[in-house]
Scaffold this active site. Structure first.
Site, PDB file in Angstrom:
ATOM      1  N   LEU A 107      46.563 -17.553 -16.541  1.00 10.44           N
ATOM      2  CA  LEU A 107      45.681 -17.854 -15.602  1.00 10.44           C
ATOM      3  C   LEU A 107      45.677 -19.175 -15.124  1.00 10.44           C
ATOM      4  O   LEU A 107      45.085 -19.146 -13.893  1.00 10.44           O
ATOM      5  CB  LEU A 107      44.403 -17.298 -15.937  1.00 10.44           C
ATOM      6  CG  LEU A 107      44.316 -15.714 -16.518  1.00 10.44           C
ATOM      7  CD1 LEU A 107      43.003 -15.720 -17.180  1.00 10.44           C
ATOM      8  CD2 LEU A 107      44.324 -14.749 -15.383  1.00 10.44           C
ATOM      9  N   GLY A 108      46.030 -20.087 -15.861  1.00  7.87           N
ATOM     10  CA  GLY A 108      45.916 -21.668 -15.144  1.00  7.87           C
ATOM     11  C   GLY A 108      45.958 -22.311 -16.205  1.00  7.87           C
ATOM     12  O   GLY A 108      46.244 -22.092 -17.572  1.00  7.87           O
ATOM     13  N   PHE A 141      41.894 -28.943 -21.325  1.00  9.15           N
ATOM     14  CA  PHE A 141      42.072 -28.491 -22.702  1.00  9.15           C
ATOM     15  C   PHE A 141      43.102 -27.600 -23.369  1.00  9.15           C
ATOM     16  O   PHE A 141      43.183 -27.530 -24.369  1.00  9.15           O
ATOM     17  CB  PHE A 141      40.705 -27.811 -22.910  1.00  9.15           C
ATOM     18  CG  PHE A 141      39.388 -28.698 -22.752  1.00  9.15           C
ATOM     19  CD1 PHE A 141      38.757 -29.513 -23.841  1.00  9.15           C
ATOM     20  CD2 PHE A 141      38.533 -28.584 -21.699  1.00  9.15           C
ATOM     21  CE1 PHE A 141      37.793 -30.039 -23.681  1.00  9.15           C
ATOM     22  CE2 PHE A 141      37.535 -29.307 -21.641  1.00  9.15           C
ATOM     23  CZ  PHE A 141      37.012 -30.119 -22.527  1.00  9.15           C
ATOM     24  N   VAL A 188      45.397 -21.316 -19.887  1.00 14.38           N
ATOM     25  CA  VAL A 188      44.315 -20.132 -20.367  1.00 14.38           C
ATOM     26  C   VAL A 188      45.412 -18.950 -20.034  1.00 14.38           C
ATOM     27  O   VAL A 188      46.041 -18.754 -19.076  1.00 14.38           O
ATOM     28  CB  VAL A 188      43.344 -20.013 -19.232  1.00 14.38           C
ATOM     29  CG1 VAL A 188      42.502 -18.848 -19.386  1.00 14.38           C
ATOM     30  CG2 VAL A 188      42.557 -21.460 -19.567  1.00 14.38           C
ATOM     31  N   LYS A 225      42.107 -18.989 -24.524  1.00 13.18           N
ATOM     32  CA  LYS A 225      42.329 -20.481 -24.021  1.00 13.18           C
ATOM     33  C   LYS A 225      43.042 -21.017 -25.382  1.00 13.18           C
ATOM     34  O   LYS A 225      42.288 -21.089 -26.573  1.00 13.18           O
ATOM     35  CB  LYS A 225      40.840 -20.992 -23.613  1.00 13.18           C
ATOM     36  CG  LYS A 225      41.257 -22.453 -22.973  1.00 13.18           C
ATOM     37  CD  LYS A 225      39.979 -23.170 -22.549  1.00 13.18           C
ATOM     38  CE  LYS A 225      40.220 -23.609 -21.348  1.00 13.18           C
ATOM     39  NZ  LYS A 225      39.036 -24.389 -20.486  1.00 13.18           N
ATOM     40  N   ASP A 275      31.249 -31.611 -17.381  1.00 12.37           N
ATOM     41  CA  ASP A 275      32.615 -31.246 -16.436  1.00 12.37           C
ATOM     42  C   ASP A 275      32.300 -30.252 -15.654  1.00 12.37           C
ATOM     43  O   ASP A 275      33.070 -29.360 -15.579  1.00 12.37           O
ATOM     44  CB  ASP A 275      33.697 -31.205 -17.638  1.00 12.37           C
ATOM     45  CG  ASP A 275      34.905 -31.478 -16.854  1.00 12.37           C
ATOM     46  OD1 ASP A 275      34.953 -31.927 -15.771  1.00 12.37           O
ATOM     47  OD2 ASP A 275      36.073 -30.927 -17.232  1.00 12.37           O
TER      48      ASP A 275
HETATM   49  P1  ATP Z   1      39.216 -28.381 -17.323  1.00 10.30           P
HETATM   50  O1  ATP Z   1      40.309 -28.116 -18.219  1.00 10.30           O
HETATM   51  O2  ATP Z   1      38.773 -29.580 -16.857  1.00 10.30           O
HETATM   52  O3  ATP Z   1      38.232 -26.944 -17.536  1.00 10.30           O
HETATM   53  P2  ATP Z   1      40.253 -26.288 -15.462  1.00 10.30           P
HETATM   54  O4  ATP Z   1      38.854 -25.673 -15.291  1.00 10.30           O
HETATM   55  O5  ATP Z   1      41.021 -26.374 -14.265  1.00 10.30           O
HETATM   56  O6  ATP Z   1      40.007 -27.884 -15.954  1.00 10.30           O
HETATM   57  P3  ATP Z   1      40.797 -24.416 -17.398  1.00 10.30           P
HETATM   58  O7  ATP Z   1      39.529 -24.293 -17.978  1.00 10.30           O
HETATM   59  O8  ATP Z   1      42.006 -24.548 -18.418  1.00 10.30           O
HETATM   60  O9  ATP Z   1      41.071 -25.674 -16.398  1.00 10.30           O
HETATM   61  O10 ATP Z   1      41.131 -23.092 -16.505  1.00 10.30           O
HETATM   62  C1  ATP Z   1      42.289 -23.177 -15.794  1.00 10.30           C
HETATM   63  C2  ATP Z   1      42.299 -21.879 -14.724  1.00 10.30           C
HETATM   64  O11 ATP Z   1      42.328 -20.641 -15.764  1.00 10.30           O
HETATM   65  C3  ATP Z   1      40.630 -22.021 -14.003  1.00 10.30           C
HETATM   66  O12 ATP Z   1      40.889 -22.665 -12.957  1.00 10.30           O
HETATM   67  C4  ATP Z   1      40.886 -20.402 -13.775  1.00 10.30           C
HETATM   68  O13 ATP Z   1      41.334 -19.996 -12.495  1.00 10.30           O
HETATM   69  C5  ATP Z   1      41.522 -19.644 -14.688  1.00 10.30           C
HETATM   70  N1  ATP Z   1      40.475 -19.242 -15.816  1.00 10.30           N
HETATM   71  C6  ATP Z   1      40.126 -19.983 -16.829  1.00 10.30           C
HETATM   72  N2  ATP Z   1      39.002 -19.024 -17.634  1.00 10.30           N
HETATM   73  C7  ATP Z   1      39.085 -17.983 -17.031  1.00 10.30           C
HETATM   74  C8  ATP Z   1      38.501 -16.777 -17.583  1.00 10.30           C
HETATM   75  N3  ATP Z   1      37.681 -16.525 -18.292  1.00 10.30           N
HETATM   76  N4  ATP Z   1      38.688 -15.836 -16.764  1.00 10.30           N
HETATM   77  C9  ATP Z   1      39.612 -15.668 -15.776  1.00 10.30           C
HETATM   78  N5  ATP Z   1      40.173 -16.946 -15.242  1.00 10.30           N
HETATM   79  C10 ATP Z   1      40.069 -17.947 -16.099  1.00 10.30           C
HETATM   80 MG    MG Z   2      37.882 -25.164 -17.139  1.00 13.39          MG
END
Ligand code: ATP
Ligand code: MG
Length: 631
Positions: free
Chosen positions: A338-339, A343, A346, A360, A456
């Site tokens: 998803l991304g 950390f 995901v 995650k 954050d």
């Molecule tokens: P950080 O690590 O600083 O939080 P971030 O928010 O860009 O940075 P992640 O929290 O790892 O990184 O999330 C990456 C992406 O994955 C998010 O931008 C979102 O699009 C997707 N994502 C994260 N958690 C979920 C979830 N619970 N359901 C759906 N998509 C998610």
């Molecule tokens: Mg995040």
């Protein structure tokens, strides 16, 4: 002789009344116990006319409640240029007479606020509220409303926290589906002795099923904190609903609602939620207790993703099996990704039973990172709020640390602001998102067990559910950094552009760090621009915050509004007010910024502007972008 007999009869009658009084659960605690009374800070206009209207509406409410089986009443009067709206409700286990007495008590108590334009009085047995504007469809109170928890179980009555929690969760799920939006239920709980927990849930009858559901979700989140603290009784008060539980009976067994049918989803036999209301017969109670325990243990044992339906979904976090997560994410395949963030990556995970979650995979950055991981997870997973992303569980497998989270089909807010879904959000939706984020943060800052500063807050950490309601993600994660100390930290956790200057420069951490980031996110929501974007307003190279301050000083804030969003003149006024709140949040020093609970109040108040002087912060630190992952 006659006098002697009459005396004896009188004594018998007194004795009977006394015994009935003592043994009647409905009367064992006073229903006129005043739980909360609040008065509006605003004076009523034209007090004599206001009094007259209030008196007449109160009379009307009393008349309505005097009818048998009437537990809910509203009355409004627009006369002599003054409008009054009144709502009253009795708990349905009360008799008509007790209901009216409770109302009388509330009405006389609320008179102390009567020169003010609104007030509410919440008692154990009833509730009364009046306002000069309509409030009939309000669900939750602004700000944070922790449950009112009683004493702990020092009496030796052992209450099983989990069982009570599951029971309350079941009740909050079933009640919105029940006619009249009310249920009283009881169940056995596991302890050294067999204790009983009694509980009620009730919504204002002017709410829809969905509104009642969202209100009780919040009420349940508050009251479950009492249950998790081994407390013998607890109450949760919201605008549109009420919940109460106690290990001491406060209604009679013949007043119990059978909630079990309302916990079934589609009638499939394996979808029966684990705890239902119990018919008031001791034998039935024991049988049900056995069934309950059987279902509870069975569901814990056999469902890798936790129990799937109804009540059990809302329990604390679970220890997931690594192979189950591997399978559900197609071996953490790219197609399921998803991304990725600071950390870790995901993934979307789909279990055999079609339940979908997000997983995650945390990067282990320090050998000590796992120490206390499980305890932290347990703490964080207890934090429940509809604007905070639910942590469903975790998995530790060798060096792998994984978090199992609620899956949000709409992904993160940034996609809607400058990503592929730009231009799809109306002002109303944007405002709801802003309010939801503020509520989630206010809850996080006031959480009883673990007071958390997010550190954050940014648009990619705001996820949107099916209905585009926001849920804040990644709260509590900074706690996994081993060198974290509670107030001053040496390592920066956050994203520049969003982070408060005192935290970037000196590592000074307080909840006002989140207030600052919230202000930035609000500006992003309104402008549809990323905070570090420099292409604003033609040749200008200033960042969003600086740009917003300049526009504010030149009284042109409306130029900040996302050009893909059409707004009418009323909305324009509203947008201006919200921009002022955002700027208020970005002031320095931190003490100039409001607490998030104040922000919630300001956002939801009727006032058309922020009546506070705004001071422009010093902004040159916004030159660089760093992230925890790149330190
Ligand atoms: P950080 O690590 O600083 O939080 P971030 O928010 O860009 O940075 P992640 O929290 O790892 O990184 O999330 C990456 C992406 O994955 C998010 O931008 C979102 O699009 C997707 N994502 C994260 N958690 C979920 C979830 N619970 N359901 C759906 N998509 C998610
Ligand atoms: Mg995040």
């Amino acid at each position: 002789m006659t006098r002697w007999w009459s005396f004896r009869w009188r004594m018998v009658v007194v004795a009977i009344v006394f015994v009935v009084f003592l043994t009647s659960p409905g009367r064992s605690q006073p229903q006129t116990n005043l739980l909360r009374q609040t008065c509006s800070p605003v004076n009523a206009t034209n007090i004599p006319n206001f009094f007259n209207n209030l008196n007449d509406t109160f009379r009307d409410i009393r008349r309505q409640l005097s009818n048998n089986n009437t537990y809910f009443a509203t009355s409004e009067l627009a006369r002599n240029s003054v409008t009054v709206y009144v709502m009253a409700q009795c708990r349905k286990y009360m008799s008509t007479r007790d209901c009216v007495s409770c109302f009388d008590f509330a009405a006389s108590s609320i008179r102390s606020c009567a020169t003010l334009s609104g007030a509410r009085s919440v008692l154990d047995g009833c509730f009364l509220r009046y306002e000069s504007i309509s409030f009939y469809t309000e669900t939750i109170l602004p700000g944070v409303n922790p449950g009112i928890c009683g004493n702990s179980t020092s009496s030796g009555r052992n209450v099983s926290k989990t069982a009570v929690d599951v029971f309350l969760s079941s009740l909050s799920i079933a009640t919105p589906k029940i006619n009249g939006l009310y249920a009283a239920a009881t169940t056995s709980v596991v302890g050294n002795d067999t204790s009983i927990a009694y509980a009620i849930a009730q919504c204002a009858e002017t709410l829809t099923t969905d509104e009642c559901k969202s209100c009780l979700e919040v009420a349940y989140a508050s009251i479950s904190i009492c249950a998790s603290n081994d407390v013998i009784d607890g109450r949760a008060i919201e605008s549109g609903c009420f919940m109460r539980y106690s290990t001491i009976p406060f209604f009679r067994s013949n007043q119990i609602t059978d909630i079990a049918p309302f916990l079934r989803d589609g009638g499939s036999s394996n979808k029966i939620a684990i705890i239902g209301g119990v018919v008031g017969v001791v034998g039935g109670l024991i049988v049900l207790l056995i069934v309950v325990l059987w279902w509870y243990c069975r569901s814990k044992r056999t469902m890798p993703g936790g129990s799937l339906y109804g009540a059990t979904e809302l329990q604390g976090s679970k220890d997931y099996n690594y192979n189950d997560l591997k399978k559900a994410t197609n071996d953490f395949g790219d197609e399921n990704k998803l991304g990725e963030g600071g950390f870790g990556d995901v993934y979307k995970a789909t279990f055999d039973d079609e339940k979908v979650v997000a997983v995650k995979k945390l990067k282990v950055r320090h050998a000590g990172a796992k120490i206390g991981f499980e305890n932290e997870i347990q703490l964080i997973s207890q934090i429940r709020h509809r604007n905070l992303l639910g942590l469903l569980g975790w998995c530790i497998d060798g060096s792998n640390l994984l978090l199992v989270l609620e899956y949000m089909p709409n992904g993160s807010l940034d996609r809607f602001l400058w990503g592929e879904r730009k231009g799809t959000l109306s002002w109303k939706i944007r405002y709801d998102i802003i309010l939801g984020i503020a509520r989630g943060l206010a809850h996080l800052h006031k959480e009883v067990h673990v007071r958390i500063v997010h550190r954050d807050i940014k648009s990619s950490n705001i996820l949107l559910d099916d209905a585009l309601q926001p849920k804040i993600a990644d709260f509590g994660f900074a706690r996994f950094q081993p060198e974290d100390q509670s107030h001053v930290i040496t390592k920066f956790v956050g994203t520049l552009g969003y982070t408060a200057p005192e935290y970037v420069r000196y590592g000074i951490l307080s909840d006002k760090v989140d207030t600052f980031s919230f202000g930035i996110v609000v500006l992003e929501i309104i402008s549809g621009q990323m905070c570090t974007s420099q292409n604003l307003d033609g040749p200008s190279t200033e960042f969003l915050l600086e740009h917003a301050w300049k526009l504010y000083e030149n009284q042109k804030v409306v130029m900040l509004v996302d050009e893909t969003m059409d707004i009418n003149p009323d909305e324009e006024k509203h947008v201006k007010k919200i921009i002022e709140i955002a700027l208020l949040c970005t002031q320095s020093p931190a003490s100039e910024r409001p607490a998030m609970s104040e922000v919630v109040l300001m956002l939801s108040s009727e006032q058309s502007s922020v009546e506070r002087h705004l001071t422009r912060p010093n902004l040159p630190y916004l030159n660089r972008r760093i992230h925890i992952g790149s330190s």
